[in-house]
Each structure stands twice: as structure tokens, then as C-alpha cells.
Write a protein that holds these residues in place. Sequence first.
Motif, PDB file in Angstrom:
ATOM      1  N   VAL A  66       0.505  -1.294   0.169  1.00  0.00           N
ATOM      2  CA  VAL A  66       0.398   0.402   0.516  1.00  0.00           C
ATOM      3  C   VAL A  66       0.538   1.244  -0.175  1.00  0.00           C
ATOM      4  CG1 VAL A  66      -1.873   0.954   1.751  1.00  0.00           C
ATOM      5  CG2 VAL A  66      -1.927  -1.078   1.046  1.00  0.00           C
ATOM      6  N   GLU A  67       1.761   1.714   1.055  1.00  0.00           N
ATOM      7  CA  GLU A  67       2.809   2.282   0.597  1.00  0.00           C
ATOM      8  C   GLU A  67       3.484   2.801  -0.407  1.00  0.00           C
ATOM      9  OE1 GLU A  67       6.760   3.697   3.550  1.00  0.00           O
ATOM     10  OE2 GLU A  67       6.204   1.790   2.503  1.00  0.00           O
ATOM     11  N   GLU A  68       4.027   1.567  -0.792  1.00  0.00           N
ATOM     12  CA  GLU A  68       4.724   2.011  -2.136  1.00  0.00           C
ATOM     13  C   GLU A  68       3.310   1.835  -3.239  1.00  0.00           C
ATOM     14  OE1 GLU A  68       7.712   1.551  -3.700  1.00  0.00           O
ATOM     15  OE2 GLU A  68       8.586   0.905  -1.033  1.00  0.00           O
ATOM     16  N   MET A  69       2.409   2.392  -4.021  1.00  0.00           N
ATOM     17  CA  MET A  69       1.721   2.343  -4.441  1.00  0.00           C
ATOM     18  C   MET A  69       1.059   3.439  -3.862  1.00  0.00           C
ATOM     19  SD  MET A  69      -1.237  -0.867  -4.798  1.00  0.00           S
ATOM     20  CE  MET A  69      -1.595  -0.518  -6.099  1.00  0.00           C
ATOM     21  N   GLN A  70       0.983   4.320  -3.174  1.00  0.00           N
ATOM     22  CA  GLN A  70       0.352   5.408  -2.722  1.00  0.00           C
ATOM     23  C   GLN A  70       1.419   6.551  -2.967  1.00  0.00           C
ATOM     24  OE1 GLN A  70      -0.586   6.583   2.106  1.00  0.00           O
ATOM     25  NE2 GLN A  70       1.060   7.428   1.596  1.00  0.00           N
ATOM     26  N   GLY A  71       2.793   6.193  -2.853  1.00  0.00           N
ATOM     27  CA  GLY A  71       3.858   6.576  -3.282  1.00  0.00           C
ATOM     28  C   GLY A  71       5.206   8.116  -2.252  1.00  0.00           C
ATOM     29  N   PRO A  72       5.917   8.475  -1.818  1.00  0.00           N
ATOM     30  CA  PRO A  72       6.599   9.060  -0.973  1.00  0.00           C
ATOM     31  C   PRO A  72       5.852  10.008  -1.485  1.00  0.00           C
ATOM     32  CG  PRO A  72       8.047   8.635  -3.456  1.00  0.00           C
ATOM     33  CD  PRO A  72       6.401   7.993  -4.241  1.00  0.00           C
ATOM     34  N   LEU A  73       6.064  10.848   0.450  1.00  0.00           N
ATOM     35  CA  LEU A  73       4.979  12.230   0.614  1.00  0.00           C
ATOM     36  C   LEU A  73       5.405  13.281  -0.811  1.00  0.00           C
ATOM     37  CD1 LEU A  73       5.136  11.448   3.885  1.00  0.00           C
ATOM     38  CD2 LEU A  73       3.450  11.591   2.455  1.00  0.00           C
ATOM     39  N   ALA A  74       6.994  13.330  -1.087  1.00  0.00           N
ATOM     40  CA  ALA A  74       7.366  14.008  -2.127  1.00  0.00           C
ATOM     41  C   ALA A  74       7.281  14.388  -3.217  1.00  0.00           C
ATOM     42  CB  ALA A  74       9.119  14.427  -2.082  1.00  0.00           C
ATOM     43  N   ASN A 115      12.297   4.512  12.738  1.00  0.00           N
ATOM     44  CA  ASN A 115      12.123   5.100  13.105  1.00  0.00           C
ATOM     45  C   ASN A 115      11.059   5.228  12.269  1.00  0.00           C
ATOM     46  OD1 ASN A 115      13.499   6.252  11.235  1.00  0.00           O
ATOM     47  ND2 ASN A 115      14.245   8.736  11.976  1.00  0.00           N
ATOM     48  N   LYS A 116      10.458   4.246  11.664  1.00  0.00           N
ATOM     49  CA  LYS A 116       9.297   5.278  10.337  1.00  0.00           C
ATOM     50  C   LYS A 116       8.674   4.103  10.011  1.00  0.00           C
ATOM     51  CE  LYS A 116       8.804   4.090   5.315  1.00  0.00           C
ATOM     52  NZ  LYS A 116      10.125   3.652   4.485  1.00  0.00           N
ATOM     53  N   GLU A 117       7.529   4.649  10.725  1.00  0.00           N
ATOM     54  CA  GLU A 117       5.750   3.263  10.542  1.00  0.00           C
ATOM     55  C   GLU A 117       4.942   3.938   9.151  1.00  0.00           C
ATOM     56  OE1 GLU A 117       4.173   2.694  14.566  1.00  0.00           O
ATOM     57  OE2 GLU A 117       2.170   3.216  12.967  1.00  0.00           O
ATOM     58  N   PHE A 118       4.723   3.055   8.646  1.00  0.00           N
ATOM     59  CA  PHE A 118       3.342   2.689   7.991  1.00  0.00           C
ATOM     60  C   PHE A 118       2.533   1.889   8.095  1.00  0.00           C
ATOM     61  CE2 PHE A 118       0.863   2.173   4.035  1.00  0.00           C
ATOM     62  CZ  PHE A 118       0.601   3.289   3.456  1.00  0.00           C
ATOM     63  N   GLY A 119       0.916   2.832   7.688  1.00  0.00           N
ATOM     64  CA  GLY A 119      -0.252   1.431   7.950  1.00  0.00           C
ATOM     65  C   GLY A 119      -1.325   1.963   7.200  1.00  0.00           C
ATOM     66  N   TYR A 120      -2.645   1.055   7.599  1.00  0.00           N
ATOM     67  CA  TYR A 120      -4.145   1.534   6.862  1.00  0.00           C
ATOM     68  C   TYR A 120      -5.084   0.754   7.842  1.00  0.00           C
ATOM     69  CZ  TYR A 120      -3.962  -3.380   5.059  1.00  0.00           C
ATOM     70  OH  TYR A 120      -3.982  -4.340   4.902  1.00  0.00           O
ATOM     71  N   SER A 121      -5.709   1.637   7.607  1.00  0.00           N
ATOM     72  CA  SER A 121      -7.269   1.416   8.386  1.00  0.00           C
ATOM     73  C   SER A 121      -8.185   1.331   7.199  1.00  0.00           C
ATOM     74  CB  SER A 121      -7.938   2.236   9.512  1.00  0.00           C
ATOM     75  OG  SER A 121      -8.074   3.329   8.969  1.00  0.00           O
TER      76      SER A 121
END
Length: 220
Positions: A66-74, A115-121
Motif C-alpha cells: 500500500v505504501e509503494e502504491m501511495q508513493g513518496p510524500l514528496a 524510526n518509520k511507520e506506515f499503516g492503514y485501516s
Amino acid sequence: MVRILCSVLCSFLATTICLTGAYGAAQHDLPPPVTKVLTHTWKVSPAWKTSTYTFHKEEFINPRIVEEMQGPLADSGSQLISVNVQNANISNQFFSEVRVRSTTPTPYVYYQEDNKEFGYSFVGATTTGIQIVHTQSTQGGSGVYHNLLFFIFTDTDAISFGLEVVPVTQPTLTLIGTLPLGDRFTGTISLADDTLTVLPPKESAQPLPLYSGGIILQFK
């Protein structure tokens, strides 16, 4: 002299209270939510309800996918929009320790790395099969960045190479939209009767990046 000082102090306090009250009123002065109607039919796989990997129950879709599909915040806009989730969920490329935190109304699925976290609900699914997911990501600072992602499950044509070279159909998770919610979003998100409602918090003026007063999105 004492009377003059008391008078000045009282005037100062009265001015401060007025300014504070005006500021507080301005904080809550957001426009009403906008209402949008989305009329479109996506080619959703009829097997989406029985998919092995889902956002709302075991086996969960790996949050790293999911993180890879969302893409970097920048970055802005979508880059990686489709994944063969059946293969990706057990791949080395997207491997991470999937953790689950019990939250209401649906679990929070996440991974941590340094120090990184990514998650979804999981917010919910429309009757036409659009999956709506609320993501949160941190990069080690104080920011907690929120997004709403919109997915569909599709059947994608592919080629199978072996003793025979034949066309096959493979299940694919496809990202069809992203709605940014900003840093440390504390508003409300709900989906009912194919209507998505996203509202900023009532207690402070924390506008949404694209729709400051919130959005009511009706799927037709």
C-alpha cells in the motif's frame, strides 16, 4: 498611580480576552463541506469479495504494498498503480513484518522499520467494489501524514510462459484515486449507502488540503 496601573491592566486584560475570543471564533470558521457526485463504472473483478488478501481481515494486504502504491510524500500523482497482489503479498520485494493493532471499527495494519511507520485501516467498500483505505505514515519527525486511497480489484490479461505460451487472467489491485488529509488529521471519516463523508475536526480549524470544510462524495 495605583489606580492608573489597575486601569491599564484591566484594559489590557479586556483586550486580550476579546482577541482570544475572536481568534477562537476564527479557528472554527470553516466553510461547509462540499458535495460531489462521482458517476462511473469501473471494471471490477466479480471475485473481489472472495479475494484471499484483503484490507479488513486475515490475510491482510501487506502495508508495504500500500505504501509503494501511495508513493513518496514528496511526489505528487500516482506512479505505481497496479500490483498482482496475490504474488506481491508473499514476495521478497514487499516483505515486512505485518503488525495489527486492534482499533475501532476496523483494525490498524502496519509495519515499522527503524524510526518509520506506515499503516492503514479499512474505511469500507462501495456496492460497486471500490475499496477505501485510510493510511498514516511517519518518517521519524513529529508529522503523521494521512491519506485516503481508493482501490479496485480487477482481472488483468497477462501471458503465461511455460511448456505452452498462453494468455491468462491474473488478479490485480489497482489504485484509482488519492485524497490527501494532511498532517495529524483528527477529523471523521465514514462510508454509508455509497456516500463517503470526510469532515475536519470540530474543535479546531484544521482544514483539509483540497476541501477545507470537508467533502461528501456520492458514488453512483
